[in-house]
Each structure stands twice: as C-alpha cells, then as structure tokens.
Design an enzyme around this catalytic site. Sequence first.
Site, mmCIF file in Angstrom:
data_model
loop_
_atom_site.group_PDB
_atom_site.id
_atom_site.type_symbol
_atom_site.label_atom_id
_atom_site.label_comp_id
_atom_site.label_asym_id
_atom_site.label_seq_id
_atom_site.Cartn_x
_atom_site.Cartn_y
_atom_site.Cartn_z
ATOM 1 N N LEU A 28 0.807 -1.225 0.000
ATOM 2 C CA LEU A 28 0.000 0.000 0.000
ATOM 3 C C LEU A 28 0.836 1.269 0.000
ATOM 4 C CD1 LEU A 28 -2.680 -1.147 2.652
ATOM 5 C CD2 LEU A 28 -2.776 -1.331 0.150
ATOM 6 N N HIS A 29 0.411 2.220 -0.813
ATOM 7 C CA HIS A 29 1.021 3.552 -0.843
ATOM 8 C C HIS A 29 -0.090 4.582 -0.663
ATOM 9 C CE1 HIS A 29 -0.598 3.703 -4.874
ATOM 10 N NE2 HIS A 29 0.114 2.638 -5.219
ATOM 11 N N HIS A 40 -3.461 4.137 -2.510
ATOM 12 C CA HIS A 40 -4.412 3.187 -1.910
ATOM 13 C C HIS A 40 -5.065 3.795 -0.664
ATOM 14 C CE1 HIS A 40 -1.390 0.207 -3.683
ATOM 15 N NE2 HIS A 40 -2.522 -0.146 -4.270
ATOM 16 N N GLN A 71 -5.616 -12.763 -12.457
ATOM 17 C CA GLN A 71 -5.416 -11.592 -13.316
ATOM 18 C C GLN A 71 -3.958 -11.431 -13.767
ATOM 19 O OE1 GLN A 71 -6.874 -8.853 -10.140
ATOM 20 N NE2 GLN A 71 -5.258 -7.495 -10.856
ATOM 21 N N LYS A 105 -6.470 5.778 -11.569
ATOM 22 C CA LYS A 105 -5.139 5.340 -12.023
ATOM 23 C C LYS A 105 -5.250 4.176 -13.008
ATOM 24 C CE LYS A 105 -0.673 4.313 -11.757
ATOM 25 N NZ LYS A 105 -0.649 2.879 -11.797
ATOM 26 N N ASP A 106 -6.127 3.215 -12.685
ATOM 27 C CA ASP A 106 -6.334 2.084 -13.594
ATOM 28 C C ASP A 106 -7.643 2.343 -14.348
ATOM 29 O OD1 ASP A 106 -4.141 0.076 -12.736
ATOM 30 O OD2 ASP A 106 -4.974 0.875 -10.893
ATOM 31 N N GLN A 115 -9.605 -0.487 -16.042
ATOM 32 C CA GLN A 115 -10.193 -1.375 -15.017
ATOM 33 C C GLN A 115 -11.483 -0.757 -14.472
ATOM 34 O OE1 GLN A 115 -7.922 -3.569 -11.827
ATOM 35 N NE2 GLN A 115 -8.398 -1.736 -10.684
ATOM 36 N N VAL A 142 -3.583 9.808 -7.233
ATOM 37 C CA VAL A 142 -2.676 10.462 -6.295
ATOM 38 C C VAL A 142 -1.273 10.393 -6.903
ATOM 39 C CG1 VAL A 142 -1.692 10.399 -3.966
ATOM 40 C CG2 VAL A 142 -4.096 9.800 -4.320
ATOM 41 N N ARG A 150 4.838 -0.183 -8.486
ATOM 42 C CA ARG A 150 5.930 -0.509 -9.415
ATOM 43 C C ARG A 150 7.044 0.536 -9.395
ATOM 44 N NH1 ARG A 150 2.218 -1.868 -14.717
ATOM 45 N NH2 ARG A 150 1.311 -3.783 -13.952
HETATM 46 P P1 AMP Z 1 -3.846 -2.414 -6.825
HETATM 47 O O1 AMP Z 1 -3.404 -2.783 -5.449
HETATM 48 O O2 AMP Z 1 -2.739 -2.012 -7.729
HETATM 49 O O3 AMP Z 1 -4.779 -3.433 -7.421
HETATM 50 O O4 AMP Z 1 -4.727 -1.105 -6.662
HETATM 51 C C1 AMP Z 1 -5.839 -1.083 -5.830
HETATM 52 C C2 AMP Z 1 -6.651 0.156 -6.111
HETATM 53 O O5 AMP Z 1 -5.877 1.316 -5.848
HETATM 54 C C3 AMP Z 1 -7.111 0.254 -7.573
HETATM 55 O O6 AMP Z 1 -8.459 0.699 -7.600
HETATM 56 C C4 AMP Z 1 -6.173 1.285 -8.135
HETATM 57 O O7 AMP Z 1 -6.702 2.007 -9.234
HETATM 58 C C5 AMP Z 1 -5.981 2.205 -6.945
HETATM 59 N N1 AMP Z 1 -4.751 2.997 -7.073
HETATM 60 C C6 AMP Z 1 -3.508 2.530 -7.293
HETATM 61 N N2 AMP Z 1 -2.643 3.566 -7.415
HETATM 62 C C7 AMP Z 1 -3.366 4.693 -7.282
HETATM 63 C C8 AMP Z 1 -3.054 6.098 -7.330
HETATM 64 N N3 AMP Z 1 -1.828 6.534 -7.544
HETATM 65 N N4 AMP Z 1 -4.076 6.972 -7.158
HETATM 66 C C9 AMP Z 1 -5.342 6.542 -6.949
HETATM 67 N N5 AMP Z 1 -5.699 5.246 -6.897
HETATM 68 C C10 AMP Z 1 -4.729 4.328 -7.070
#
Ligand code: AMP
Length: 283
Positions: free
Chosen positions: A33-34, A37, A61, A150-151, A154, A177, A188
């Site tokens: 988490l960053h 998230h 996935q 961001k995605d 998706q 963000v 990443r």
């Molecule tokens: P992930 O853990 O990569 O599957 O991401 C989980 C959720 O966090 C997804 O809905 C992503 O779109 C969202 N997310 C990831 N990075 C960001 C970001 N920089 N800003 C906003 N939402 C994000």
Amino acid sequence: MYIFKTVSDLQQYLHTQKKQAKRIGFVPTMGALHRGHLNLVERAFDDSDVVVCSIFVNPTQFGEANDLDNYPRPIESDIQKLEQLGCTVLFLPAVSEMYPKDLVSPSVDLKGLDSSMEGAHRPGHFAGVVQVILRFLEILQPDFLYMGQKDYQQFAVIKYVLHLLQLKTQLVCVPIVREEDGLAMSSRNIRLSPAGRQRARLISQMLFKAKEYAATKSLEEVKKYALTFLDQHQLEVDYFTIIDGDSLENIDSFDKATTVTACTTVRIDGVRLLDNIILRESI
Ligand code: AMP
C-alpha cells in the site's frame, strides 16, 4: 481494526453491521500500500460507516506466474498503515477462500472493453479482474465500491459490469494520487533506477500539457503534441491513445464523447508505467 481471513467471519461481522443500517464501503487492493491506496480508504469514509479494505493478490489476473510470485507482499507494514488510518476491517483471504473448488464464476462478455490498451498487452487480465471483483461483491454486498482512476480501463470495465448485471453497489472513481513531481503513485515505482525515476516525470508532464492544450486545440493537435513529446524524449511507449471514457473507443474529435480521456503506458527500465488524464468532461 478487525482482520478477517475467512468469508464466514467477514460475513458474520457485516451482517451485524448491516442490521444496524451501517453503510458498507469496499476498497479492493493487492497490497504494497502507498498513499494512492490509502486515499481510497480515506475517501470511502465520506459515504461509508464501515470501510473494508481487502489485500488479495489475485492469481487469475496475472499472465505470467513469475509476475505473481514476484508481487511484493509487505503485509506487516500494510496492516500498520491501515490501522493508523482507522480502517474498520482488513479482509485477508487465502486463494482457497476466494476460489473454493466448487465455485462457478460467471463469465461476462466485456464487449471489447478488455481488448484495447492494457487488454492488448495482458490477455485475460480483465477477465481475472472481473472474476475477483464479482466474487468480492458477492461476499460483501457493499453499498459502495471504490476504485482508482489510475487504472482507468479497469474502472471502466467494472462500471460496465455493474451496470450490465444491475448490481446495487455504487462505484466511486477516486482521482489519481501523484508524487510531488507528478508521477502517478504505483507499487511498481520502486523498481525504477534513480535515472529512470527522473525520466518517469515526463509522462505526467506530457499529460498535463495535453490537458492544457485540450482547452483550446483540436483533438488531432493534442494527439500530435503528445506523440511528438514521447518521441522526442525517446520514451518506449506501449500505447498513447485518446478515447471515449465510457466505451474506451478511440475518438478523433472532442465532441464525440461525454468524457474524453488520454491514456498511456510507457516502459522505463522495463517497468510498465500507466497513467491517464481526463481531457474534457461534459456534465
Ligand atoms: P492495486 O493494489 O494495484 O490493485 O490497486 C488497488 C486500487 O488502488 C485500484 O483501484 C487502483 O486504481 C488504486 N490505485 C492505485 N494507485 C493509485 C493512485 N496513484 N491513485 C489513486 N488510486 C490508485
């Protein structure tokens, strides 16, 4: 914060909460988490009484087993971050809990939403995303589902599926963000070399400028600017495309869509960096 590892424990807890008319918000993640998230979790408290965050690295996935095995899993620090934020529940299921042997997952025709952009580079990826999100929704039946812009693809795919299946969960899109220099936060980013990290700022620089141009110039001019920029900086581009934000189809003029989004994925140091910006949105 409650931590549940089984579907039945989570459901038992949610049952009591729903009986008290508590609104349930759900934030699915794969961990590491960053701030991107964590912002979803914070945003969830705006309309939800109980916020459930899941950490589940969904095997269905991932294309290559290698990527799945190498996915970062810093679970102790993730728990700490969610605790600090006051997240109500962390759902931490095992693969066998999410996909028991006798489970039948519905298959959804995504009508090509899954074939362009990320879909073209990661066959089967969105089928896996839809599978896991539908399974989560079946388990939690949340009032709200929070996903990041961001995605973008998706988000659009899940929006379509919720509408198609007439599910009652309301999808909320949370803005991207970014780091101080504009780079979209991503788990990443830590894989970039110092020089690659410097270059990575070029992606958002290009997108911000494209948005500025979109206020006065034609879509064709905006696209030309972006492609020239990417070329001049010798960035390795998987795709740059300007799309109808709902159908994800390429468009050639701003008046062809309600939401117009520029999406790109650029490779730096072999790391695929996704970013996008909404160029225009008519309400
Ligand atoms: P992930 O853990 O990569 O599957 O991401 C989980 C959720 O966090 C997804 O809905 C992503 O779109 C969202 N997310 C990831 N990075 C960001 C970001 N920089 N800003 C906003 N939402 C994000």
